[in-house]
Design a protein around this motif. Structure first.
Motif, PDB file in Angstrom:
ATOM      1  N   LYS A 107       0.817  -1.219   0.339  1.00  0.00           N
ATOM      2  CA  LYS A 107       0.511  -0.161   0.033  1.00  0.00           C
ATOM      3  C   LYS A 107       0.781   1.839  -0.068  1.00  0.00           C
ATOM      4  O   LYS A 107       0.676   2.386   0.941  1.00  0.00           O
ATOM      5  N   ILE A 124      -1.394   6.236  -6.468  1.00  0.00           N
ATOM      6  CA  ILE A 124      -2.423   5.391  -6.525  1.00  0.00           C
ATOM      7  C   ILE A 124      -3.672   6.698  -5.911  1.00  0.00           C
ATOM      8  O   ILE A 124      -3.293   6.952  -4.514  1.00  0.00           O
ATOM      9  N   ARG A 126      -6.369   5.849  -3.678  1.00  0.00           N
ATOM     10  CA  ARG A 126      -7.531   5.392  -3.742  1.00  0.00           C
ATOM     11  C   ARG A 126      -8.309   5.312  -2.947  1.00  0.00           C
ATOM     12  O   ARG A 126      -9.700   4.894  -3.410  1.00  0.00           O
ATOM     13  N   LYS A 129     -10.226   5.151  -6.167  1.00  0.00           N
ATOM     14  CA  LYS A 129      -9.777   4.106  -6.862  1.00  0.00           C
ATOM     15  C   LYS A 129      -9.306   3.889  -8.792  1.00  0.00           C
ATOM     16  O   LYS A 129      -9.747   3.612  -9.436  1.00  0.00           O
TER      17      LYS A 129
END
Length: 139
Positions: A107, A124, A126, A129
């Protein structure tokens, strides 16, 4: 990223070795080690990352399989950058799947696949998404 760095080399039994600042010892100069050392120097000398926040060839267990991460950089004691170094000129779906699988467990915020000539850098997101492709490695 065409940079010139002053690497430390030594020669022994017809092999060339390169000194790793992070691991503080010499390693056989393979194509992948060449990429790894260039990326480490770039992170330290061009992007200002602290040596103590960088780990090289760190082992993780993912799905009961022992996995070696090429480079991982921590920020505020959390994984921040995950870097996969490749000797090949070609980035395949397999390589992308590999780093995404690693990051599913680790992560980090940023992922990089590099062969030192070409870099795939992505963030990324999150919350939304999505993966955002970047042109430059974050400082």
């Amino acid at each position: 990223m065409k940079m010139k760095y002053n690497f430390e080399y030594k020669y022994h039994n017809n092999n060339t070795y390169i000194y790793c600042l992070i691991r503080q010892k010499y390693y056989i100069l393979t194509k992948e080690e060449y990429v790894r050392q260039h990326m480490l120097y770039y992170l330290i000398y061009n992007k200002g990352y602290n040596i103590s926040s960088i780990f090289v060839e760190k082992y993780f267990t993912i799905n009961n399989v022992k996995t070696r991460i090429d480079i991982i950089v921590y920020k505020n004691k959390k994984p921040y950058l995950l870097i996969e170094c490749k000797s090949s000129c070609i980035f395949s779906q397999k390589v992308l799947s590999q780093i995404l699988r690693y990051n599913f467990y680790i992560k980090t915020n940023f992922l990089i696949i590099t062969n030192w000539i070409n870099n795939l850098i992505f963030k990324i997101d999150r919350k939304n998404k999505i993966i955002i492709f970047l042109n430059e490695i974050p400082k």
